[in-house]
Design a protein around this motif. Structure first.
Motif, PDB file in Angstrom:
ATOM      1  N   LYS A  53      29.729  63.855  36.454  1.00 18.66           N
ATOM      2  CA  LYS A  53      28.982  62.735  37.010  1.00 18.66           C
ATOM      3  C   LYS A  53      28.043  62.142  35.962  1.00 18.66           C
ATOM      4  CE  LYS A  53      25.169  65.375  38.896  1.00 18.66           C
ATOM      5  NZ  LYS A  53      24.711  66.211  39.969  1.00 18.66           N
ATOM      6  N   LEU A  55      24.776  60.959  34.513  1.00 15.98           N
ATOM      7  CA  LEU A  55      23.352  61.267  34.688  1.00 15.98           C
ATOM      8  C   LEU A  55      22.486  60.074  34.304  1.00 15.98           C
ATOM      9  CD1 LEU A  55      23.042  64.867  33.201  1.00 15.98           C
ATOM     10  CD2 LEU A  55      23.294  64.210  35.589  1.00 15.98           C
ATOM     11  N   GLU A  79      27.294  64.800  32.978  1.00 17.76           N
ATOM     12  CA  GLU A  79      27.336  66.239  33.212  1.00 17.76           C
ATOM     13  C   GLU A  79      28.720  66.587  33.724  1.00 17.76           C
ATOM     14  OE1 GLU A  79      24.165  69.222  34.976  1.00 17.76           O
ATOM     15  OE2 GLU A  79      25.289  68.286  36.580  1.00 17.76           O
ATOM     16  N   LYS A  99      26.202  53.409  38.248  1.00 16.98           N
ATOM     17  CA  LYS A  99      24.944  53.925  38.778  1.00 16.98           C
ATOM     18  C   LYS A  99      24.859  55.425  38.511  1.00 16.98           C
ATOM     19  CE  LYS A  99      26.765  54.452  43.476  1.00 16.98           C
ATOM     20  NZ  LYS A  99      27.955  53.609  43.602  1.00 16.98           N
ATOM     21  N   GLU A 100      23.624  55.905  38.447  1.00 17.91           N
ATOM     22  CA  GLU A 100      23.437  57.326  38.201  1.00 17.91           C
ATOM     23  C   GLU A 100      24.046  58.121  39.330  1.00 17.91           C
ATOM     24  OE1 GLU A 100      19.290  57.874  37.350  1.00 17.91           O
ATOM     25  OE2 GLU A 100      19.399  56.454  35.679  1.00 17.91           O
ATOM     26  N   GLY A 101      24.751  59.191  38.983  1.00 18.04           N
ATOM     27  CA  GLY A 101      25.402  60.016  39.988  1.00 18.04           C
ATOM     28  C   GLY A 101      26.858  59.640  40.221  1.00 18.04           C
ATOM     29  N   ARG A 103      30.775  59.381  39.899  1.00 13.85           N
ATOM     30  CA  ARG A 103      31.799  60.293  39.376  1.00 13.85           C
ATOM     31  C   ARG A 103      32.549  59.600  38.242  1.00 13.85           C
ATOM     32  NH1 ARG A 103      31.994  65.360  39.842  1.00 13.85           N
ATOM     33  NH2 ARG A 103      34.244  65.258  39.675  1.00 13.85           N
TER      34      ARG A 103
END
Ligand SMILES: [Zn+2]
Length: 134
Positions: A53, A55, A79, A99-101, A103
């Motif tokens: 994902k 970060l 990560e 966007k952060e997070g 996949r």
């Protein structure tokens, strides 16, 4: 957010493979002479997971000399699913997907051999994860 020198240095070092110590199992990003944990000199190349994902990400507007024609481009801190943090160029993202997070999955793409300054070589990019049918 800007890409720090620390990040950039990591970018050039990390690949999607690492080295695992045959005797104690310790993981190393690049092949060491001796294992830092147990002193063994035997290592096995291991492949890192290709998905993870996002970060953090940043837009690089002023590219290194050899990359001028590529700017602006996106760089993300990812990560991987085994917890390894890795930095790579992002590709194929829409504004909504970025966007952060989010996949992501790695796609192996050789972009450039070592330039004149021997600085830049990406072996892969990250794109939004495609959900392959089972
Ligand atoms: Zn070891």
């Amino acid at each position: 957010m800007r890409v720090s020198r620390h990040w950039r240095n990591k970018l050039f070092r990390y690949r999607l493979v690492g080295w695992r110590c045959v005797s104690c199992g310790a993981f190393h990003y690049s092949k060491p002479l001796v294992c830092k944990r147990c002193g063994s000199r035997e290592f096995r190349e291991v492949e890192l997971p290709k998905t993870g994902k996002l970060l953090a990400y940043t837009m690089v507007k002023i590219a290194p000399k050899d990359f001028k024609d590529k700017a602006p481009y996106l760089v993300g801190l990812v990560e991987l699913d085994d917890g390894t943090k890795i930095l790579g160029q992002l590709t194929d993202f829409t504004k909504e997907e970025l966007k952060e997070g989010a996949r992501v999955e790695a796609v192996l793409r050789k972009i450039r051999e070592d330039g004149e300054n021997g600085i830049i070589e990406y072996g892969f990019k990250f794109r939004p994860e495609i959900h392959h049918p089972p």
